[in-house]
Design an enzyme around this catalytic site. Structure first.
Site, PDB file in Angstrom:
ATOM      1  N   SER A  44       0.976  -1.286  -0.002  1.00 50.41           N
ATOM      2  CA  SER A  44      -0.007  -0.011  -0.253  1.00 50.41           C
ATOM      3  C   SER A  44       1.011   1.220   0.196  1.00 50.41           C
ATOM      4  O   SER A  44       0.229   2.349   0.106  1.00 50.41           O
ATOM      5  CB  SER A  44      -1.140  -0.087   1.167  1.00 50.41           C
ATOM      6  OG  SER A  44      -0.281  -0.588   2.342  1.00 50.41           O
ATOM      7  N   GLY A  45       2.302   1.158  -0.212  1.00 51.92           N
ATOM      8  CA  GLY A  45       3.253   2.135  -0.121  1.00 51.92           C
ATOM      9  C   GLY A  45       3.038   2.900  -1.445  1.00 51.92           C
ATOM     10  O   GLY A  45       2.703   2.656  -2.472  1.00 51.92           O
ATOM     11  N   ASP A  46       3.650   4.276  -1.536  1.00 57.90           N
ATOM     12  CA  ASP A  46       3.949   4.923  -2.521  1.00 57.90           C
ATOM     13  C   ASP A  46       4.535   4.350  -3.800  1.00 57.90           C
ATOM     14  O   ASP A  46       3.965   4.265  -4.997  1.00 57.90           O
ATOM     15  CB  ASP A  46       4.840   6.314  -2.308  1.00 57.90           C
ATOM     16  CG  ASP A  46       5.043   7.254  -3.127  1.00 57.90           C
ATOM     17  OD1 ASP A  46       3.970   7.707  -3.883  1.00 57.90           O
ATOM     18  OD2 ASP A  46       5.953   7.498  -3.742  1.00 57.90           O
ATOM     19  N   LEU A  47       5.612   3.960  -3.417  1.00 61.76           N
ATOM     20  CA  LEU A  47       6.306   3.020  -4.625  1.00 61.76           C
ATOM     21  C   LEU A  47       5.641   1.964  -5.476  1.00 61.76           C
ATOM     22  O   LEU A  47       5.303   1.681  -6.552  1.00 61.76           O
ATOM     23  CB  LEU A  47       7.664   2.464  -4.141  1.00 61.76           C
ATOM     24  CG  LEU A  47       8.578   1.811  -5.217  1.00 61.76           C
ATOM     25  CD1 LEU A  47       9.442   2.614  -5.745  1.00 61.76           C
ATOM     26  CD2 LEU A  47       9.181   0.459  -4.693  1.00 61.76           C
ATOM     27  N   ARG A  98       0.930  -3.231   6.495  1.00 59.94           N
ATOM     28  CA  ARG A  98       0.675  -3.237   8.115  1.00 59.94           C
ATOM     29  C   ARG A  98      -0.593  -2.736   8.460  1.00 59.94           C
ATOM     30  O   ARG A  98      -1.193  -2.919   9.455  1.00 59.94           O
ATOM     31  CB  ARG A  98       1.818  -2.249   8.726  1.00 59.94           C
ATOM     32  CG  ARG A  98       3.074  -2.993   9.039  1.00 59.94           C
ATOM     33  CD  ARG A  98       3.878  -2.012   9.629  1.00 59.94           C
ATOM     34  NE  ARG A  98       4.449  -0.917   8.864  1.00 59.94           N
ATOM     35  CZ  ARG A  98       5.468  -0.278   8.912  1.00 59.94           C
ATOM     36  NH1 ARG A  98       6.237  -0.117  10.136  1.00 59.94           N
ATOM     37  NH2 ARG A  98       6.039   0.752   8.118  1.00 59.94           N
ATOM     38  N   HIS A 127      22.431   6.082  -8.616  1.00 61.59           N
ATOM     39  CA  HIS A 127      22.379   6.071 -10.048  1.00 61.59           C
ATOM     40  C   HIS A 127      23.487   6.801 -10.811  1.00 61.59           C
ATOM     41  O   HIS A 127      23.842   6.158 -11.874  1.00 61.59           O
ATOM     42  CB  HIS A 127      21.090   6.962 -10.439  1.00 61.59           C
ATOM     43  CG  HIS A 127      19.889   6.611  -9.546  1.00 61.59           C
ATOM     44  ND1 HIS A 127      19.483   5.299  -9.210  1.00 61.59           N
ATOM     45  CD2 HIS A 127      18.892   7.596  -9.033  1.00 61.59           C
ATOM     46  CE1 HIS A 127      18.369   5.571  -8.613  1.00 61.59           C
ATOM     47  NE2 HIS A 127      18.132   6.605  -8.612  1.00 61.59           N
TER      48      HIS A 127
HETATM   49  C1  BG6 Z   1      14.856   8.136  -6.987  1.00 61.08           C
HETATM   50  C2  BG6 Z   1      15.518   9.367  -5.969  1.00 61.08           C
HETATM   51  O1  BG6 Z   1      15.693   6.989  -6.777  1.00 61.08           O
HETATM   52  O2  BG6 Z   1      15.169   8.727  -8.276  1.00 61.08           O
HETATM   53  C3  BG6 Z   1      14.495  10.417  -6.169  1.00 61.08           C
HETATM   54  O3  BG6 Z   1      15.249   8.738  -4.792  1.00 61.08           O
HETATM   55  C4  BG6 Z   1      14.618  10.712  -7.566  1.00 61.08           C
HETATM   56  O4  BG6 Z   1      14.952  11.592  -5.364  1.00 61.08           O
HETATM   57  C5  BG6 Z   1      14.260   9.650  -8.596  1.00 61.08           C
HETATM   58  O5  BG6 Z   1      13.567  11.820  -7.968  1.00 61.08           O
HETATM   59  C6  BG6 Z   1      14.538  10.076  -9.975  1.00 61.08           C
HETATM   60  O6  BG6 Z   1      14.031   8.919 -10.950  1.00 61.08           O
HETATM   61  P1  BG6 Z   1      13.550   9.309 -12.442  1.00 61.08           P
HETATM   62  O7  BG6 Z   1      13.419   7.773 -12.752  1.00 61.08           O
HETATM   63  O8  BG6 Z   1      12.089   9.963 -12.198  1.00 61.08           O
HETATM   64  O9  BG6 Z   1      14.766  10.115 -12.975  1.00 61.08           O
END
Ligand code: BG6
Length: 433
Positions: free
Chosen positions: A15-18, A47, A224
């Site tokens: 149920s989270g944002d991701l 939860r 990244h």
């Molecule tokens: C996430 C970071 O990993 O990548 C964020 O936590 C960031 O802060 C995001 O905004 C950027 O991802 P993308 O795919 O939108 O460039």
């Protein structure tokens, strides 16, 4: 070829944002493309069961389980659900179980431990998918690696860096390998400099708590940007194919150094956008929302080539690109190759041609290839992540040694910053990277 191995996907934090923004849409896209194993079952762990949320985001087939994540008996319930789903598959092939931890970093350690102690980590074909961040410095990352290793073997673990899964990032190795012009000139004899830039228009978008604990260096560079640097600097895989990629990225990361060794302000710049402190609810915050780092590689092939990685939030534009600048000589102009990751993923190459007219003048022009002009739909990064994990392809995931190597670099800067903030500049929203 995709696998037809029956698969159970257990999503912790459904149920989270991701999960709502990326995972569930990714599953439905893979399903629409008919690339999911025919026998596929999702168990969503949360939860707090929020019925309204579930109605909006989940299809009826998802089996939900409300769990207290610290309680051993709750993992017994989960085990029962998994065993019964396995039975229902009635398959000759042993199913695989993917545990996807889409939870805050402080929650994953406990879940891993409980999966281990309940025996779930040792169920045949169990896999563990982890979201970043992996630790907050080198020593916490080492601790996390050791902790997870107690319960899961390295080949069971899939550490996600969704940048590696972006179509245009995957293209880097393929493009380098497939074009002899670039393959033969991919070294310091020809290349002048490398810039890896990620400029975001958004600020912290309500993620104050997370960002106050991370900042641009840990949020973006450690994962990244250093991974993108590795894709540019690494040796190309030979006939061993994509399986060799994580080891090659690791070798490239091992060669990366901060250009002025101590992580001091000559090579590392940091900034914070004006208004961040009120967004973060911390009037004294010294957390950086911009960072730029000069790096170099100890690989002889890259001798003397400056490598810059930079990222910032609340900038003028949104783009992520890698600029490879070729050397200018007496006879030749400096060409530039640009990998654009977003928006409009593609490749640009600047060339020089004769300007029409009586004189022999040169003018610069750009050749470009844009994925969206040739393909109607590019898979989203999370589709690639899930599909690769289902198909046991590790090439888009970071190994524990890679994670530790990138913390080695970031740690030097964190130490140089500790207790000091005089070099933190405040920049206007909408500045250029
Ligand atoms: C996430 C970071 O990993 O990548 C964020 O936590 C960031 O802060 C995001 O905004 C950027 O991802 P993308 O795919 O939108 O460039």
């Amino acid at each position: 070829m995709s696998t037809d191995q029956p698969t159970i996907l257990v999503i912790f934090g459904i149920s989270g944002d991701l999960a709502g923004r990326y995972l569930l849409p990714a599953i439905s896209a893979i399903s629409k493309a008919k690339m999911l194993p025919k026998k596929f079952h999702i168990v969503g762990v949360t939860r707090n069961l929020d019925k309204a949320y579930l109605k909006k985001h989940l299809d009826k087939k998802t089996e939900m389980l409300e769990m207290d994540l610290g309680k051993a008996s709750e993992y017994e319930k989960l085990k029962k659900i998994i065993l019964s789903a396995r039975k229902k598959f009635k398959s000759e092939l042993d199913p695989q179980i993917l545990f996807y931890l889409s939870v805050p970093p402080n929650a994953s350690e406990k879940i891993v431990e409980m999966l281990g102690k309940s025996g779930l980590s040792k169920i045949k074909n169990a896999k563990l998918l982890l979201e970043k961040p992996f630790g907050s410095d080198l020593s916490s990352a080492e601790h996390l690696v050791r902790h997870i290793e107690e319960y899961f073997a390295e080949e069971q673990i899939y550490r996600i860096d969704h940048y590696l899964a972006k179509e245009a990032a995957q293209n880097i190795i393929v493009f380098r390998n497939g074009n002899s012009l670039f393959k033969k000139t991919w070294n310091s004899n020809f290349i002048e400099s490398i810039d890896i830039l990620a400029s975001e228009k958004i600020g912290i978008e309500g993620r104050a708590k997370f960002y106050e604990q991370t900042g641009a260096l840990r949020d973006y560079v450690q994962s990244h940007l250093l991974q993108l640097a590795a894709l540019i600097l690494m040796d190309l895989p030979d006939q061993c194919g994509m399986d060799a990629v994580p080891a090659l990225r690791l070798k490239a990361l091992k060669g990366l150094k901060i250009a002025c060794g101590d992580g001091g302000s000559k090579c590392v710049k940091r900034g914070q956008y004006a208004g961040y402190r009120s967004d973060a609810g911390n009037p004294k915050s010294t957390v950086e929302t911009f960072v730029s780092i000069q790096l170099k590689s100890s690989d002889p092939k890259w001798k003397g080539v400056p490598i810059t990685v930079a990222t910032g939030k609340a900038m003028a534009e949104r783009f992520t690109e890698i600029r490879i600048r070729y050397k200018k000589t007496k006879e030749q102009e400096a060409n530039e190759l640009i990998f654009r990751l977003q928006p409009n993923p593609g490749i640009e190459f600047s060339v020089f041609a004769k300007k029409p007219g009586y004189e022999r003048e040169l003018s610069e022009h750009t050749l470009h290839f844009n994925f969206n002009e040739h393909y109607t739909k590019l898979p989203e990064a999370y589709e690639q992540v899930l599909w690769s994990a289902i198909n046991s392809d590790h090439s888009l995931f970071t190994g524990s040694a890679e994670v530790l190597e990138s913390w080695r670099i970031v740690d030097i800067i964190q130490r140089a910053w500790k207790g000091k903030s005089a070099d933190l500049t405040i920049y206007k929203k909408g500045s250029k990277i």
